[in-house]
Design an enzyme around this catalytic site. Sequence first.
Site, short mmCIF file in Angstrom:
data_model
loop_
_atom_site.label_atom_id
_atom_site.label_comp_id
_atom_site.label_asym_id
_atom_site.label_seq_id
_atom_site.Cartn_x
_atom_site.Cartn_y
_atom_site.Cartn_z
N ASP A 70 5.58 -22.63 38.91
CA ASP A 70 6.26 -23.38 37.85
C ASP A 70 5.89 -22.87 36.47
O ASP A 70 4.74 -22.50 36.21
CB ASP A 70 5.89 -24.86 37.98
CG ASP A 70 6.79 -25.76 37.15
OD1 ASP A 70 8.02 -25.59 37.23
OD2 ASP A 70 6.27 -26.62 36.42
N GLU A 72 9.39 -19.66 38.00
CA GLU A 72 10.38 -20.26 37.11
C GLU A 72 10.05 -19.88 35.67
O GLU A 72 9.08 -20.35 35.10
CB GLU A 72 10.40 -21.78 37.25
CG GLU A 72 11.43 -22.44 36.37
CD GLU A 72 10.92 -23.68 35.67
OE1 GLU A 72 11.68 -24.65 35.57
OE2 GLU A 72 9.77 -23.68 35.20
#
Length: 324
Positions: A14, A44
Amino acid sequence: WYTEEANLDGFRLDAVKHIDTDFYKNWLTDVRKETGKDLFSVGEYWSGDVNKLTKYIENTEGTTSLFDVALHYNLYKASTSKYVNYDMRKIFDNTLVKADSEHAVTFVDNHDSEPGQSLASYVSPWFKPIAYTLILTRKQGYPCVFYGDYYGINKSGYTDSFQTEIDKLMVARTKCAYGNQWDYFTTEEGATEDVIGWTLTGDDAHKNSGLAAVVSDGKAGEIRMYVGSDHSGEKWQNILGDTSDVVTISDQGFATFKVAEKSAAVYINKVNIPVDITKGKITTDKKSYAYTGKAVTPKVKVVYNGKTLVKISNGEVNVLENDA
């Protein structure tokens, strides 16, 4: 320890742009070395700037893939009315899947882009089948299906589920998306501002493989495309939208593939399409049985368009013909 204990196959990382690139480069390298596993990794990095995505991959020495946020924004723009007359021939321009397909995880939407989120950029429902055709029926990229698109996101005004369309596309990907890819993205190749297409010729390792896809964000259209002379005489059927649309591949390996306005069409060999027996007529071989004291097992058959497709005997289903 945790990777081995939980038997992990990979990682979803993340907000990687907020973490030092050397950390992930070294950490992923060490974990793979210690476990002896080729652990997949996707990060991400939320940016529509493809240059930032490719720079991150370069800085981490290719140890992790990234979500193709740049493609997501192209899909969003193509689906949104304020971006009128979007040119579909440019749908992959300035995207990670075009710049570095080996490290691109393609997606349509996710939990950050859905309505109500700070990064809301939700692809319009009418465009979803087109978007999933673009990521699920091509060779480039590692496609990812959003839970909310498959089951619905349960928000007022956004309850659509695209499970039926996605299931069909995943069957096409699994059975048919093999071989050489031919793109029809230019005017010379038959594409227009609204309509583009591509084909995969199939390979010997996957029987009856190969597909043709045509998508339109505007007017209906058609493109004459090559699927390979090995498919000469085969009948290919569209599995999306109007499933009555069937084409026959020419001796030279070409066919003209049509698409309705604002929709997607994916053609595959008819032998790969399961017959919908709900449209068939179920009958029994006998209307009644005389009691003889012996166990009786009825025989059942399914007739579709005058053809016996399935015969059920002793609890076993035997497909007799599947070309209706």
